[in-house]
Structure formats: C-alpha cells, structure tokens
Write a protein that holds these residues in place. Structure first.
Motif, mmCIF file in Angstrom:
data_model
loop_
_atom_site.group_PDB
_atom_site.id
_atom_site.type_symbol
_atom_site.label_atom_id
_atom_site.label_comp_id
_atom_site.label_asym_id
_atom_site.label_seq_id
_atom_site.Cartn_x
_atom_site.Cartn_y
_atom_site.Cartn_z
ATOM 1 N N SER A 422 60.562 -18.580 109.367
ATOM 2 C CA SER A 422 61.836 -17.894 109.568
ATOM 3 C C SER A 422 62.557 -18.351 110.842
ATOM 4 O O SER A 422 63.615 -17.816 111.182
ATOM 5 C CB SER A 422 61.581 -16.381 109.634
ATOM 6 N N ILE A 445 49.254 -22.071 104.223
ATOM 7 C CA ILE A 445 49.317 -20.790 104.944
ATOM 8 C C ILE A 445 47.885 -20.364 105.285
ATOM 9 O O ILE A 445 46.961 -20.547 104.488
ATOM 10 C CB ILE A 445 50.022 -19.729 104.073
ATOM 11 N N ASP A 472 53.379 -13.133 109.379
ATOM 12 C CA ASP A 472 52.300 -12.170 109.136
ATOM 13 C C ASP A 472 51.382 -12.645 108.006
ATOM 14 O O ASP A 472 50.166 -12.425 108.051
ATOM 15 C CB ASP A 472 52.852 -10.770 108.832
ATOM 16 N N GLY A 473 51.959 -13.357 107.020
ATOM 17 C CA GLY A 473 51.111 -13.898 105.957
ATOM 18 C C GLY A 473 50.136 -14.910 106.519
ATOM 19 O O GLY A 473 48.933 -14.905 106.202
ATOM 20 N N PHE A 503 57.479 -13.584 102.689
ATOM 21 C CA PHE A 503 58.910 -13.560 102.413
ATOM 22 C C PHE A 503 59.435 -14.848 101.780
ATOM 23 O O PHE A 503 60.342 -14.827 100.943
ATOM 24 C CB PHE A 503 59.688 -13.254 103.703
ATOM 25 N N ASN A 504 58.871 -15.978 102.185
ATOM 26 C CA ASN A 504 59.293 -17.247 101.594
ATOM 27 C C ASN A 504 59.359 -17.136 100.068
ATOM 28 O O ASN A 504 60.289 -17.621 99.429
ATOM 29 C CB ASN A 504 58.284 -18.324 102.009
ATOM 30 N N ASP A 505 58.381 -16.459 99.532
ATOM 31 C CA ASP A 505 58.302 -16.395 98.069
ATOM 32 C C ASP A 505 59.211 -15.318 97.478
ATOM 33 O O ASP A 505 59.545 -15.366 96.291
ATOM 34 C CB ASP A 505 56.842 -16.260 97.634
ATOM 35 N N TYR A 584 65.791 -15.940 106.480
ATOM 36 C CA TYR A 584 65.620 -17.339 106.875
ATOM 37 C C TYR A 584 67.000 -17.896 107.191
ATOM 38 O O TYR A 584 68.012 -17.374 106.716
ATOM 39 C CB TYR A 584 65.049 -18.161 105.718
HETATM 40 C C1 TPP Z 1 47.248 -21.296 101.099
HETATM 41 C C2 TPP Z 1 48.653 -21.000 100.681
HETATM 42 N N1 TPP Z 1 48.879 -20.013 99.787
HETATM 43 C C3 TPP Z 1 50.135 -19.734 99.400
HETATM 44 C C4 TPP Z 1 51.178 -20.468 99.868
HETATM 45 C C5 TPP Z 1 52.604 -20.202 99.386
HETATM 46 N N2 TPP Z 1 53.414 -19.699 100.493
HETATM 47 C C6 TPP Z 1 54.293 -20.476 101.141
HETATM 48 S S1 TPP Z 1 55.087 -19.678 102.351
HETATM 49 C C7 TPP Z 1 54.298 -18.239 101.990
HETATM 50 C C8 TPP Z 1 54.620 -16.976 102.726
HETATM 51 C C9 TPP Z 1 54.137 -16.991 104.131
HETATM 52 O O1 TPP Z 1 54.268 -15.708 104.659
HETATM 53 P P1 TPP Z 1 54.502 -15.490 106.185
HETATM 54 O O2 TPP Z 1 53.568 -16.338 106.959
HETATM 55 O O3 TPP Z 1 54.476 -14.045 106.436
HETATM 56 O O4 TPP Z 1 55.951 -16.095 106.433
HETATM 57 P P2 TPP Z 1 57.356 -15.493 105.936
HETATM 58 O O5 TPP Z 1 57.745 -16.313 104.722
HETATM 59 O O6 TPP Z 1 57.186 -14.058 105.617
HETATM 60 O O7 TPP Z 1 58.308 -15.734 107.072
HETATM 61 C C10 TPP Z 1 53.391 -18.408 100.963
HETATM 62 C C11 TPP Z 1 52.527 -17.355 100.414
HETATM 63 C C12 TPP Z 1 50.893 -21.514 100.778
HETATM 64 N N3 TPP Z 1 51.844 -22.305 101.268
HETATM 65 N N4 TPP Z 1 49.630 -21.732 101.186
#
Ligand code: TPP
Ligand code: MG
Length: 600
Positions: A422, A445, A472-473, A503-505, A584
């Motif tokens: 973000s 991630i 946070d993910g 959130f990306n998703d 974003y």
């Molecule tokens: C191991 C893995 N699982 C799933 C994904 C798909 N993915 C890409 S970005 C994302 C969200 C990441 O969440 P966060 O770190 O909280 O960032 P935000 O998008 O909320 O800013 C996911 C699940 C990935 N890239 N890698």
C-alpha cells in the motif's frame, strides 16, 4: 573477503568438548563453513543433519559460524535473504530433509527471483538403504531431493565423500556469489556426516575459489552505446537491480548528470538513485505512474541498468505500439534464465546488449563519455515528489503513517528494510543505497518478517536505524520469524500497516466483480482479517518482542514512537501495530489488477 560483522549480543555458549581425538565427516564440513567465513547459520533442527549440528556446536563451539535458531524453515532462508540484501554476502540456511526443504522452498524462490546469494544446505537420510533406520530415515530420503528446488537454484550437489563435500561447498559458495547471484543447494548424506574420520582433511584456501569480477563490456558495444547516449536528445536511465555500493550510486548520478538523462527507479528494488535529484523522473512505484511512463515514452535512447521486467515496462509506456527508442540493456541476468521459471519476464528488445553488471557498465560508460559536455537540461520537465499532506485527526492512511514517521525520525539515518504493497513512492526520499532495500523478489507473502530480521542483523554493524513497514497479511504469515530476533537480540522497529485485510486481493475481487457486473460490495468476503481481529501486538509480544498498538491515529503514533526508539536503543526488536485505512495508489491498484486483455 569482507570482515565478518561484530558479534551478536547473544550467543548460546556450549560447554567445551573434551580435547578431541576422534573426528567425524561433519566436522570437516563445519570446518569448511568456518573457512568460508560464514558468520551465521540459520536452522531449524532435524535428525538428517544431526551430525553437522553436533559439529557446529561441539567441534566449532557454536562460533564462526554461530547458529541462529528459527521456528520455521521459510524464515531461515528469508533471514539469509534479508541479510544478503544489505551485505551482498551469503549466510547458510540448513534445512532438514525433505520436509524442511519443502518448508523453505518459497523463500528459496524469493531469493532466486531477487538475485541474492544464499548458501542453502540440507541433508538426506543415508543414501545407502542398508544403513537407514526403519521408517524415519526412509522419510528423510528422496532419490533426488534437490529436484524440489532445482528450478530456482543456481546449482546443487549431493557429495559422496568428505573431500567432495568440501569442494561442493566451495563451488556453491562461488556460484551463489557470482552475478547474477542466486541460492545454491548442497545436500549432505547423513551417513557421510556421521562417518568417523581417521583425521581431518586439509582445508582448501577459499581465496583461490573467489567468484570472478564482472566481465567488462565489449569495446564495440561500449562505443556504440556511448555514441547513442552522447547524441541523445532525451536519454532515460532505468536504474534497476544495482548493488548497495555507495561508489556505484555516485557513478550513476555522475552518468545521469553528464548525459542530462532522466532516471526512473522501481519500488520493487532497493534504492538505486537519489529521489531528490532533479533528474529523478518522479516517484517510483511497483508499476510506472502515468507521469513516469510519459517520461519513458519521450526517450530516444533508453539505458536499462538490469531493469526488472524491461519488456513489460516498455509495454507500459508504448502499449501495443512499436518501441521507437533505442534500447541499451546492461545486464548479466540472461545467464540465470531457465525454462521453468518465468521470472525472467517478457523478452525485451535490446539494440545494444552489454553483458556486464550495471556498476561495471556505468563506470565504463562514464569513461567513454568523459569528454562529453553535459547538456543544459538538468531541471527540465522534472516531476518532483508529491506534496505531503499533514494528517487530519481521527484518520490514519498509510500516507499519514509515513508522515509521522518522517516527522519523528528525521534526525536519524533510517534504512527502510521493507515497505507494504500500500506504499506510494512519493512518501519517502531515498538519498543513499541503504535507504531502502526493496521487496522480496518472488512476491511471497510471509517473507517480510524474516527478511526484516536478516536485514537488521546485517545493519547491526552500521549506524543505521532499521525500520520496516509490512502488511498485516505479511506479518501474520511470518510473525514467528520475529522470535529469532528476540532470541538473538537483533533490534529493529517494524510497523504493521494493518488494514485487517489481504487487501490486494480485495482489489482483484472488485475488478472481477466489475467485469462481470456483480456486486463489488462483496469484495471483502474471504479477504478481511477481522471478527475476530488478531491482536498483532500480543502476537509480537508472544515472540518476545516489545510491541505497541493497535495505534489508531497520527497522535497515537507520535506518542508511541519515542518509546519504540527507547526500546530499540536497549537492543530490543519492536513491533508497532498501526490500524490504517485500506487503499493503494492508483498506479499500484491498476497495475496489480489489470487483465491479460488490457493492452499497455
Ligand atoms: C504465499 C502467498 N500467498 C498468497 C499470496 C497472494 N497475495 C498477494 S498480496 C496478498 C495480500 C497481502 O496482505 P497484506 O500483507 O496485509 O497487504 P495489503 O494488501 O493488505 O496491503 C496476498 C494474499 C501471495 N502473494 N503469497
Ligand atoms: Mg493487509
């Protein structure tokens, strides 16, 4: 070889072994690691390498290399990855057979895509089936364990003798550090590790097995590139995968100034050019902003310094139209491309392809252009960083988080170890190659926490304040990597930009819903990390960290940061949970969610 960093504050000290008369295969392997001056070995234990484990503790005294225990193999490699991004040197990550290697594989892929050196070590149950213990040794054995990761490692081996093991370590060490860098994997037979040795073999001298220097550009290519650049009206430099060297940084600035070339940088990569310099073309992103794409499109000559995804980037600027500028590519990346991994990205045109590392290419171009007179366009048409709005009460966007951080840390030399998806490029200025380390290479991630620990470990030898901001993910998938920082006393400050969502998703679901005429209001389902919201600060505390939050607004962050700095000063790793609004930057949202049918 560079000197090893200063000792960590904490090392588990073994009681001394009685003076040794008997030696084992793994003692010779451990000796080789020490000869290579690998300072730290990251591991999660496993019986397949219990011989080597014993040698590191009882033969070498858990010193040079020192063990760092991790709670998950993915973190072992991610920590080594973060370290290498700063130090440019490999640590060793030892992964148990076969399951540990499977756990570590995503992080190995990340390191591969990010072109960093990591010495991945592993083990197998006895290759000789007659020597396997019932059941478990069979689970520890595969006919070809390295096949699990061969598609995204540069080289692998499973040596059959101690002498071969030492040679394989030397070769792995050389190959992992030869550009384009990438992980190598050496797998030690449990029986070989546990074999009694009549004596320890003499160690080869690692200095004789150092990697080669970057090849020099061919004279003809260099001449052609210098001529094109010298005559260009609107040259543009794409400053891509470059090193953390300060000399290299200054030379890139000198080249841009000599040519009056605008410079584009990439938020997926470590800082490559001062963002405050008048020739910086505008805020970096993971995708080009429209303004920066326009700068690229105006170029009559493009100099790519190992730009990540040159083909895709040109497409962002020219769409489906032909690229009507001359392209000079400076890169050795083609040496690592294989048929399995598409991380080489789309095939870019290169009217002049200089096969050398960017630093060597820039030095040579500077020399070739030494008599070139800089044009008078240093401040022409420059896109500067966006104005930064003061946070409003009761609101916390990622931009507000950045604002407060800048306000509170302006007198410090901050290294941003990691930024969340973000983040927008105009939120922070980079003026030194260690100001920002870039992303994780493979988009995995859960890599964030481990890479933060590794980068902070490498920065312990510096005066820099290691600060990370992660999603946070990312935090939730990798949080137990932080335990290693608490255990080994590796200080840093990590803020979590907590939007309580993957959130990306959500953006992807929104895009699909729009395309299909379905309700976009449902984009959050299967994405939100809420109800219950995990207590991130408590999770960090549970790993032994100092933690604050959830912080709700700018004032809350202002109040917490001095406490975080004080804890950092005491040598503590710190997490601050900051609740942020979702969102974003438009370029990121658009770039991430575009469909194959979109052109450009
Ligand atoms: C191991 C893995 N699982 C799933 C994904 C798909 N993915 C890409 S970005 C994302 C969200 C990441 O969440 P966060 O770190 O909280 O960032 P935000 O998008 O909320 O800013 C996911 C699940 C990935 N890239 N890698
Ligand atoms: Mg999130």
């Amino acid at each position: 070889m560079s000197n090893p960093p200063p000792r960590l504050l904490h090392r588990d000290e073994p009681v001394p072994s009685s003076s040794e008369k008997t030696y084992w295969g793994s003692d010779a392997i451990a000796d080789m690691l020490r000869a290579l001056r690998i300072p730290y070995v990251l591991l999660n234990p496993g019986a397949s390498f219990r011989g080597l484990h014993d040698s590191l503790v009882n033969h070498l005294g858990n010193d040079d290399p020192q063990m760092l225990l991790v709670l998950h193999e993915e973190h072992a490699v991610a920590i080594a990855h973060g370290y290498a991004k700063v130090a440019g040197q490999p640590l060793a990550a030892i992964l148990h057979s076969n399951v540990g290697l499977m756990h570590g594989s995503m992080a190995i892929f990340d390191a591969w895509c990010d072109r960093v050196p990591v010495l991945v070590l592993g083990a197998t149950g006895p290759v000789d089936a007659a020597r396997r213990r019932p059941w478990i040794d069979w689970l520890h054995t595969a006919a070809d364990q390295a096949a699990l990761v061969r598609s995204f490692t540069k080289w692998d081996a499973q040596p059959a003798s101690v002498k071969a093991a030492q040679e394989d370590l030397l070769r792995a060490w050389r190959i992992t550090r030869t550009a384009p860098c990438g992980p190598t994997y050496v797998c030690f037979d449990a029986a070989l590790q546990e074999a009694r040795l009549p004596q320890l073999p003499a160690l080869p001298d690692p200095h004789r097995y150092a990697p080669p220097a970057s090849p020099a550009p061919s004279v003809a290519d260099l001449h052609r590139a210098a001529q094109w650049l010298g005559q260009a009206r609107n040259p543009v430099i794409l400053a891509g995968r470059v090193s953390r060297s300060l000399d290299g940084w200054h030379e890139r600035v000198a080249l841009a100034e000599r040519l009056g070339a605008k410079v584009i940088t990439d938020l997926k990569l470590g800082a490559a050019y001062p963002t405050t310099h008048p020739l910086h073309a505008g805020p970096a992103g993971m995708f080009l902003t429209p303004a920066v794409a326009a700068v690229l499109r105006s170029a009559d000559v493009v100099l790519s310094l190992d730009w990540l995804d040159l083909g895709g980037t040109l497409k962002q600027a020219w769409g489906d139209e032909p690229v009507n500028s001359r392209i000079i590519q400076v890169s050795v990346d083609h040496h690592i491309h294989n048929g399995w991994s598409m991380d080489h990205q789309s095939l870019p045109p290169a009217d002049c392809f200089i096969s050398c590392e960017p630093e060597a290419g820039v030095s040579a171009l500077l020399q070739a252009l030494s008599s070139h007179t800089p044009p008078q366009r240093l401040d022409a048409g420059v896109v500067t960083q966006a104005p930064r709005a003061v946070p409003e009460p009761g609101r916390m966007r990622v931009a507000d988080l950045a604002f407060v951080l800048r306000e509170c840390l302006q007198d410090k030399q901050v290294s941003l170890l990691r930024l969340p998806l973000s983040w927008a490029g105009d939120l922070w200025d980079f003026e030194h190659p260690l100001d920002f380390l870039g992303y994780d290479g493979g988009g995995g991630i859960g890599s964030g926490p481990g890479m933060v620990v590794g980068a902070a470990l490498a920065l312990q030898a510096s005066d820099r304040l290691p600060v990370a901001i992660i999603g946070d993910g990312d935090f939730l998938m990798g949080v137990t990597a932080f335990w290693t920082a608490a255990n080994a006393r590796i200080p840093f400050i990590c803020l979590v930009a907590n939007n309580r969502s993957f959130f990306n998703d959500e953006l992807h679901q929104e895009r699909v819903a729009k395309e299909r005429g379905r309700p976009v209001e449902n984009r959050w389902i299967g994405q939100r990390i809420d109800n219950p919201a995990p207590d991130l600060a408590a999770m960090a505390r549970a790993q032994g960290l100092t933690a604050f939050g959830p912080v709700q607004d700018a004032q809350g962050l202002r109040e917490v940061l001095p406490q975080a700095l004080a804890a950092f000063g005491r040598g503590e790793p710190v997490v601050i949970d900051v609740l942020v609004q979702t969102g974003y930057s438009p370029a990121m949202a658009q770039g991430m969610t575009r469909s194959a049918k979109d052109s450009g």
